[in-house]
Design an enzyme around this catalytic site. Sequence first.
Site, PDB file in Angstrom:
ATOM      1  N   GLY A 263       0.830  -1.201   0.000  1.00 46.99           N
ATOM      2  CA  GLY A 263       0.000   0.000   0.000  1.00 46.99           C
ATOM      3  C   GLY A 263       0.865   1.252   0.000  1.00 46.99           C
TER       4      GLY A 263
ATOM      5  N   LYS B 179       7.036   3.096  -2.567  1.00 56.08           N
ATOM      6  CA  LYS B 179       7.695   1.891  -3.097  1.00 56.08           C
ATOM      7  C   LYS B 179       7.392   1.696  -4.582  1.00 56.08           C
ATOM      8  CE  LYS B 179       8.266  -1.003   0.976  1.00 56.08           C
ATOM      9  NZ  LYS B 179       7.771  -2.191   1.679  1.00 56.08           N
TER      10      LYS B 179
ATOM     11  N   ASP C 185       9.433  -7.336   1.285  1.00 55.42           N
ATOM     12  CA  ASP C 185       9.441  -7.160   2.736  1.00 55.42           C
ATOM     13  C   ASP C 185      10.838  -6.734   3.119  1.00 55.42           C
ATOM     14  OD1 ASP C 185       7.731  -7.201   5.074  1.00 55.42           O
ATOM     15  OD2 ASP C 185       9.175  -8.614   5.869  1.00 55.42           O
ATOM     16  N   SER C 186      10.902  -5.751   3.958  1.00 55.99           N
ATOM     17  CA  SER C 186      12.207  -5.184   4.261  1.00 55.99           C
ATOM     18  C   SER C 186      12.223  -4.666   5.675  1.00 55.99           C
ATOM     19  CB  SER C 186      12.494  -4.048   3.270  1.00 55.99           C
ATOM     20  OG  SER C 186      11.414  -3.148   3.232  1.00 55.99           O
TER      21      SER C 186
ATOM     22  N   LYS D 278      20.682   6.479  -3.656  1.00 52.65           N
ATOM     23  CA  LYS D 278      20.229   5.420  -2.737  1.00 52.65           C
ATOM     24  C   LYS D 278      19.989   4.113  -3.502  1.00 52.65           C
ATOM     25  CE  LYS D 278      16.416   3.955   0.212  1.00 52.65           C
ATOM     26  NZ  LYS D 278      15.060   4.201   0.717  1.00 52.65           N
TER      27      LYS D 278
ATOM     28  N   HIS E 197      19.593  -1.915  -0.122  1.00 51.46           N
ATOM     29  CA  HIS E 197      19.120  -3.290  -0.022  1.00 51.46           C
ATOM     30  C   HIS E 197      18.106  -3.583  -1.123  1.00 51.46           C
ATOM     31  CE1 HIS E 197      16.788  -0.341   2.028  1.00 51.46           C
ATOM     32  NE2 HIS E 197      15.814  -1.158   2.395  1.00 51.46           N
TER      33      HIS E 197
HETATM   34  P1  IMP Z   1       7.515  -3.376   4.794  1.00 42.47           P
HETATM   35  O1  IMP Z   1       8.614  -3.981   4.004  1.00 42.47           O
HETATM   36  O2  IMP Z   1       6.634  -2.487   3.966  1.00 42.47           O
HETATM   37  O3  IMP Z   1       6.788  -4.339   5.643  1.00 42.47           O
HETATM   38  O4  IMP Z   1       8.123  -2.361   5.829  1.00 42.47           O
HETATM   39  C1  IMP Z   1       9.459  -2.230   5.992  1.00 42.47           C
HETATM   40  C2  IMP Z   1       9.728  -1.099   6.968  1.00 42.47           C
HETATM   41  O5  IMP Z   1      11.148  -1.073   7.095  1.00 42.47           O
HETATM   42  C3  IMP Z   1       9.315   0.262   6.429  1.00 42.47           C
HETATM   43  O6  IMP Z   1       8.084   0.670   6.925  1.00 42.47           O
HETATM   44  C4  IMP Z   1      10.421   1.140   6.983  1.00 42.47           C
HETATM   45  O7  IMP Z   1      10.136   1.436   8.310  1.00 42.47           O
HETATM   46  C5  IMP Z   1      11.625   0.226   6.963  1.00 42.47           C
HETATM   47  N1  IMP Z   1      12.351   0.323   5.679  1.00 42.47           N
HETATM   48  C6  IMP Z   1      12.485  -0.644   4.723  1.00 42.47           C
HETATM   49  N2  IMP Z   1      13.207  -0.193   3.684  1.00 42.47           N
HETATM   50  C7  IMP Z   1      13.528   1.078   3.998  1.00 42.47           C
HETATM   51  C8  IMP Z   1      14.268   2.069   3.298  1.00 42.47           C
HETATM   52  O8  IMP Z   1      14.760   1.902   2.162  1.00 42.47           O
HETATM   53  N3  IMP Z   1      14.408   3.232   3.936  1.00 42.47           N
HETATM   54  C9  IMP Z   1      13.891   3.485   5.160  1.00 42.47           C
HETATM   55  N4  IMP Z   1      13.175   2.605   5.849  1.00 42.47           N
HETATM   56  C10 IMP Z   1      12.992   1.401   5.258  1.00 42.47           C
END
Ligand code: IMP
Length: 201
Positions: A8, A12, A73-74, A179, A184
Amino acid sequence: MKLFLASGNAHKVAEMNSLALAGGLAVEIVSAKAAGGMPPVAEDTGTFIGNARKKALALKAILPDEAWVLADDSGLCVDALGGGPGVESAYYAGPLGDGAANLRKLVEVMRGVPGEKRGAYFVCVLLLAGPKGAEAVFAGRCDGRLSQEPRGGAGFGYDPLFVPEGCELSFAELGDTVKNTLSHRGRAWARLAEHLLRLTS
Ligand code: IMP
């Protein structure tokens, strides 16, 4: 080739479209919103891959079987926090998933921790789900450290606090173009891109 992004997070979609463009890939990243909206998913598997799979399958369930779905997922793993917030990164400050509150919490938790103990890394898992149960997983990691105070206005989430290895500026100061070459997500994307090139050529 269209890839529906199981997220959502509008940032991204933009970030992944710019990665696709930079790599010269004939791929269009389409938001889950355009597919009817990302179904709610509890990110409770405890692993990046498990959570990515859950998100991909939730979106795939509302699309025709021929559709390709990409889930991401990150998270940020901080050495001084035993790898936390890790898979909990999005909900570190509470169930609302407020990125600004998460950042404020990390700044406070890490206050006073000396430079040599501020090591951290971002992890990204990209999971591609296709027709007939096809699945491929690509991972990327970016090592770095946390600055003492947040710096810079670009990016999202923890970007203002994260300084990638070999740099003095935070992700939020470096901006998205730089970036993407270090991150990652950029690294996981490079692996996915090789796979997509094979699929689309
Ligand atoms: P998800 O992958 O959307 O479940 O959430 C990953 C969470 O990790 C994000 O809401 C951020 O808080 C953090 N995150 C992941 N990748 C990044 C990035 O590239 N920059 C900053 N925060 C990140």
